[in-house]
Design an enzyme around this catalytic site. Structure first.
Site, PDB file in Angstrom:
ATOM      1  N   SER A 206       0.798  -1.234   0.000  1.00 24.10           N
ATOM      2  CA  SER A 206       0.000   0.000   0.000  1.00 24.10           C
ATOM      3  C   SER A 206       0.827   1.279   0.000  1.00 24.10           C
ATOM      4  O   SER A 206       0.319   2.332  -0.321  1.00 24.10           O
ATOM      5  CB  SER A 206      -0.936   0.012   1.203  1.00 24.10           C
ATOM      6  OG  SER A 206      -0.188   0.000   2.394  1.00 24.10           O
ATOM      7  N   HIS A 234      -5.348  -4.918  -0.801  1.00 22.86           N
ATOM      8  CA  HIS A 234      -5.277  -3.852  -1.814  1.00 22.86           C
ATOM      9  C   HIS A 234      -5.341  -4.428  -3.223  1.00 22.86           C
ATOM     10  O   HIS A 234      -4.753  -3.872  -4.157  1.00 22.86           O
ATOM     11  CB  HIS A 234      -4.007  -3.018  -1.624  1.00 22.86           C
ATOM     12  CG  HIS A 234      -4.057  -2.183  -0.379  1.00 22.86           C
ATOM     13  ND1 HIS A 234      -4.751  -0.982  -0.318  1.00 22.86           N
ATOM     14  CD2 HIS A 234      -3.553  -2.403   0.848  1.00 22.86           C
ATOM     15  CE1 HIS A 234      -4.631  -0.487   0.911  1.00 22.86           C
ATOM     16  NE2 HIS A 234      -3.930  -1.326   1.639  1.00 22.86           N
ATOM     17  N   LYS A 265     -12.315  -2.298   2.198  1.00 20.69           N
ATOM     18  CA  LYS A 265     -11.723  -1.403   1.199  1.00 20.69           C
ATOM     19  C   LYS A 265     -12.601  -1.438  -0.062  1.00 20.69           C
ATOM     20  O   LYS A 265     -13.650  -0.805  -0.090  1.00 20.69           O
ATOM     21  CB  LYS A 265     -10.264  -1.781   0.932  1.00 20.69           C
ATOM     22  CG  LYS A 265      -9.388  -1.688   2.205  1.00 20.69           C
ATOM     23  CD  LYS A 265      -7.924  -1.792   1.894  1.00 20.69           C
ATOM     24  CE  LYS A 265      -7.076  -2.085   3.130  1.00 20.69           C
ATOM     25  NZ  LYS A 265      -7.119  -1.090   4.206  1.00 20.69           N
TER      26      LYS A 265
HETATM   27  N1  PLP Z   1      -3.842  -6.043   5.336  1.00 22.03           N
HETATM   28  C1  PLP Z   1      -3.473  -4.986   4.584  1.00 22.03           C
HETATM   29  C2  PLP Z   1      -2.477  -5.194   3.493  1.00 22.03           C
HETATM   30  C3  PLP Z   1      -4.042  -3.722   4.829  1.00 22.03           C
HETATM   31  O1  PLP Z   1      -3.687  -2.677   4.101  1.00 22.03           O
HETATM   32  C4  PLP Z   1      -4.993  -3.599   5.864  1.00 22.03           C
HETATM   33  C5  PLP Z   1      -5.621  -2.293   6.190  1.00 22.03           C
HETATM   34  O2  PLP Z   1      -5.052  -1.257   6.149  1.00 22.03           O
HETATM   35  C6  PLP Z   1      -5.331  -4.722   6.601  1.00 22.03           C
HETATM   36  C7  PLP Z   1      -4.744  -5.926   6.315  1.00 22.03           C
HETATM   37  C8  PLP Z   1      -6.348  -4.637   7.703  1.00 22.03           C
HETATM   38  O3  PLP Z   1      -7.623  -4.634   7.138  1.00 22.03           O
HETATM   39  P1  PLP Z   1      -8.898  -4.339   8.050  1.00 22.03           P
HETATM   40  O4  PLP Z   1      -9.125  -2.864   7.956  1.00 22.03           O
HETATM   41  O5  PLP Z   1      -9.981  -5.157   7.470  1.00 22.03           O
HETATM   42  O6  PLP Z   1      -8.538  -4.759   9.422  1.00 22.03           O
END
Ligand code: PLP
Length: 419
Positions: A206, A234, A265
């Site tokens: 990200s 992502h 997301k």
């Molecule tokens: N994994 C990645 C790569 C993320 O970017 C995020 C959130 O920023 C998460 C996991 C966590 O997701 P959640 O908001 O569903 O806890």
């Protein structure tokens, strides 16, 4: 401020000179010192308060008029899609506000089972399990799956929740350099002595918008007898011709063993996460994964929103194509203007600026022109690699994109980032 007032109230209630009062005073001193050190390090995160729905055009407290939003993970614009909202409302009416229970006690409704089946179908996997968030899915997976006989090999830039999830497990930990396949191979050779080897990577990262080389990872995994885990937060919903994710984009859907992803997301943006993969693994997670066993069921409204988002994606590729076209429009115009955009055709478009102060000033001036973007600097990204992260959504209009580029060019020249 709020924490300060609570502490103050607690202190004034404790009997004068009591040990409780001195313990609270000590805590207050520790907290204030800690907060000051965050401010001093320049890493204080302040939050802008949005007073409207999430979307391409939002209202933000303190900013006059509407602004164009380029910093949400709302890649497909489904967070405020009328059919997604309607599906959430319908579930709210029919199934209530929530379950007041974990799944295995009395918190499993038909809609949870239906969504799990839909997720597994979408990813072409055997089964799926829902969690309150993808953070929880990552916290639950490694500890439940791996023992001290096993090994996990993790990209050094993996998301914090993967890192934390791995910390919780007893497996031997190997960290390979970001996207460095020679280093991964060396670590796989070292890890041959263990029972299971699991390579863990984000599908798309990200901060840079770069994509894991899954074909090479899968080839190495097959050569060294390893399993592959990918966090697709992502990527799910928009990477690959039908939005299945990085594994579809790179043609390795049948070689990635386990996928974790988020409903928070692209898939409507409410909340929730999941693991999808082999049926036996999902069954084990239902027995062993602590964030699943000891946290409340996903609320029906969130289930309805995500379920409708998946329906929309399975019906048509139009939204995905629209997002891809707008990403291309932004990236090509910015590059033509002289900016460097990192990453590989991903809707995360980091505008590389180098200097932290420059990134901050440009982001502030963009907001004055009605464009909401966020600057990232050390320690979130490496020193000297400050950038402004722009995130494109299918619901940005072409005019929104052009206005963003124009503002970048104007502000960039003002600050000497462009000639
Ligand atoms: N994994 C990645 C790569 C993320 O970017 C995020 C959130 O920023 C998460 C996991 C966590 O997701 P959640 O908001 O569903 O806890």
């Amino acid at each position: 401020m709020w924490a300060g007032r609570v502490l103050h109230a607690a202190l004034s209630r404790a009997p004068r000179g009591s040990r409780a009062q001195s313990a609270l005073a000590q805590l207050r001193g520790i907290l204030e010192e800690e907060l000051e050190s965050i401010r001093g390090a320049g890493t204080w995160k302040s939050e802008r308060v949005i007073t409207s729905c999430q979307g391409p055009h939002i209202h933000v407290d303190g900013a006059p008029g509407g602004i164009i939003n380029f910093c949400a993970n709302n890649y497909l614009g489904l967070s405020s899609h009328p059919e997604v909202i309607q599906a959430g409302l319908q579930n709210l009416k029919e199934f209530g506000a929530g379950l007041s229970s974990v799944r295995f006690i009395c918190g499993t409704q038909s809609i949870h089972k239906d969504l799990e089946a839909k997720i597994a179908r979408f990813h072409q996997r055997e089964d799926a399990i829902l969690y309150p968030s993808c953070f929880d899915a990552n916290a639950g997976l490694f500890e439940a799956l791996l023992t001290s006989e096993d090994a996990v090999l993790s990209d050094e830039l993996n998301h914090a929740s993967i890192i934390d999830g791995i910390r919780l497990c007893k497996a031997h930990k190997y960290r390979y350099r970001h996207l460095d396949m020679a280093d991964l191979e060396a670590k796989l050779q070292e890890a041959q002595k263990h029972r299971l080897r699991l390579v863990a990577t984000d599908g798309a990262f990200s901060m840079d918008g770069d994509i894991a080389p899954l074909q090479k990872i899968c080839r190495l995994a097959s050569q060294y007898g390893a399993l592959v885990f990918v966090d697709e937060s992502h990527a799910t919903g928009f990477l690959g011709p039908t939005g299945r994710g990085t594994d579809e984009l790179l043609g390795v859907m049948d070689q990635v063993t386990i996928i974790n992803s988020t409903l928070g997301k692209a898939l409507g943006g409410a909340s929730g996460g999941y693991t999808t993969g082999p049926g036996a693994l999902v069954s084990l997670l239902r027995q062993r994964a602590r964030p699943y066993l000891f946290s409340n069921s996903l609320p029906p409204a969130a289930v309805g929103c995500a379920s409708k988002a998946l329906d929309l994606l399975m019906e048509s590729n139009a939204i995905i194509q629209s997002m891809a076209a707008k990403t291309l429009r932004f990236r090509s115009q910015m590059e033509a203007a002289g900016f460097t955009i990192s990453g590989a055709n991903h809707p995360i478009c980091p505008v590389m600026l180098g200097d932290a102060r420059l990134a901050l000033n440009i982001a502030d001036d963009m907001l004055k022109r009605g464009i909401f973007v966020i600057g990232f600097s050390y320690p979130v990204v490496p020193k000297g690699k400050a950038r402004i992260r722009v995130q494109i959504s299918a619901v940005h209009s072409e005019e929104d994109i052009d206005r963003c580029v124009e503002a970048f060019v104007e502000v960039g020249r003002l600050h000497g980032a462009l000639p």
